[in-house]
Design an enzyme around this catalytic site. Structure first.
Site: not given
Ligand SMILES: CC(C)(COP(=O)(O)OP(=O)(O)OC[C@H]1O[C@@H](n2cnc3c(N)ncnc32)[C@H](O)[C@@H]1OP(=O)(O)O)[C@@H](O)C(=O)NCCC(=O)NCCS
Length: 166
Positions: A52, A47, A103, A13
């Site tokens: 989001h 990554i 970010d 986050h």
């Molecule tokens: C922000 C975040 C937690 C949202 O998560 P989410 O909506 O719950 O998405 P999920 O974790 O359910 O991911 C859905 C799919 O996309 C993939 N995915 C999501 N974000 C990804 C990323 N940043 N890099 C690679 N794969 C990603 C997941 O691995 C998952 O793949 P799968 O279905 O094959 O398992 C997630 O995108 C993340 O961890 N991003 C990186 C950290 C970040 O930049 N955070 C700042 C947010 S403002």
């Protein structure tokens, strides 16, 4: 405020801008960036600075900040960073249909402004304090949970007067 900071803490986050920049700092050029992101995805890694929970089709804040970032990189003669930045961005969009969140451009913008890495998240928090305060005041006036259907009813866009005219 403490609750807000606690909720924001962590690399997935509020800490993602620092982690996104740490990632870019490990890469010397577009070739390395391409190989690195390809391999990281193969290993099933997340990554930082991408994806989001709500903005599934792209984070509008990232687009706005990215325009500023490009201008800043050109002003500073640091376009080499944009090549690395764009390589990862393009790969994520093409291979995963996952877009940058705020970010991603934030980390590199702060870096090009010369800010120390461990201040990125505190700075992000400082900017959030006004909004958190407004939410807190509004919530206290009528204590019912309003997310996720909050509707803004305040002023429309207002011009910000230059400092010496205030
Ligand atoms: C922000 C975040 C937690 C949202 O998560 P989410 O909506 O719950 O998405 P999920 O974790 O359910 O991911 C859905 C799919 O996309 C993939 N995915 C999501 N974000 C990804 C990323 N940043 N890099 C690679 N794969 C990603 C997941 O691995 C998952 O793949 P799968 O279905 O094959 O398992 C997630 O995108 C993340 O961890 N991003 C990186 C950290 C970040 O930049 N955070 C700042 C947010 S403002």
């Amino acid at each position: 405020m403490t609750g807000g900071i606690g909720a924001l803490k962590g690399p997935l986050h509020g800490g993602a801008n620092e982690k996104a920049m740490e990632m870019l700092l490990k890469l010397k050029n577009a070739r390395e960036a391409h190989d690195w992101v390809h391999n990281a995805l193969q290993r099933g890694e997340k990554i930082m600075g991408f994806g989001h929970r709500i903005y599934r089709n792209g984070d509008h804040r990232a687009d706005i900040l990215e325009r500023k970032l490009r201008k800043l990189a050109h002003q500073k003669g640091e376009e080499n960073w944009l090549e690395i930045y764009d390589t990862i961005r393009t790969h994520m969009e093409r291979e995963k249909r996952i877009f940058p969140n705020v970010d991603y451009p934030c980390g590199l913008t702060f870096y090009l402004l010369g800010l120390p890495l461990d201040l990125y998240t505190p700075l992000f928090v400082a900017a959030r304090v006004t909004g958190w305060s407004a939410h807190f005041i509004e919530q206290s006036m009528n204590n019912r949970l309003y997310r996720p259907i909050s509707i803004y009813r305040g002023h429309g866009e207002r011009a910000v007067p230059p400092i010496d005219e205030r």
